[in-house]
Design a protein around this motif. Structure first.
Motif, PDB file in Angstrom:
ATOM      1  N   ASN A  55       0.827  -1.200   0.000  1.00 10.88           N
ATOM      2  CA  ASN A  55       0.000   0.000   0.000  1.00 10.88           C
ATOM      3  C   ASN A  55       0.862   1.251   0.000  1.00 10.88           C
ATOM      4  N   ALA A  58      -0.607   4.072  -2.112  1.00  8.60           N
ATOM      5  CA  ALA A  58      -1.812   4.599  -1.467  1.00  8.60           C
ATOM      6  C   ALA A  58      -1.437   5.482  -0.276  1.00  8.60           C
ATOM      7  N   LEU A  87      -5.687   1.319  -3.300  1.00 12.34           N
ATOM      8  CA  LEU A  87      -5.920   0.286  -2.294  1.00 12.34           C
ATOM      9  C   LEU A  87      -6.697  -0.878  -2.893  1.00 12.34           C
TER      10      LEU A  87
END
Length: 91
Positions: A55, A58, A87
């Protein structure tokens, strides 16, 4: 979630950035770096369909959204949408 949605959001983010002439050059550079990193990750994903879950991108989008929130709400909104899409793809 498709990479097309991410690419469309990147285009909207780029347009919002162009419409804001007062964006701090450092933040503008960070956004450009994030965009390049996302493009590279999407390209890799096409050749390696199952990347290791991460992630990082993100999180970068979230950090930038927080920095843009007060002065540039349109950019903040696009970055938050981008974060959700990233995500969804595990990026």
């Amino acid at each position: 979630m498709s990479d097309t949605q991410i690419r469309d959001t990147l285009q909207r983010l780029h347009a919002a950035l162009q419409a804001q002439p007062t964006v701090d050059p450092e933040l503008k550079g960070l956004l450009q770096t994030l965009e390049q990193d996302i493009q590279a990750a999407l390209d890799r994903q096409q050749t390696q369909p199952e990347p290791a879950p991460s992630n990082d991108l993100a999180e970068q989008a979230q950090t930038l959204a927080t920095r843009f929130a007060a002065e540039h709400p349109n950019i903040d909104l696009a970055l938050r949408e981008l974060r959700s899409l990233l995500l969804g793809l595990g990026l």
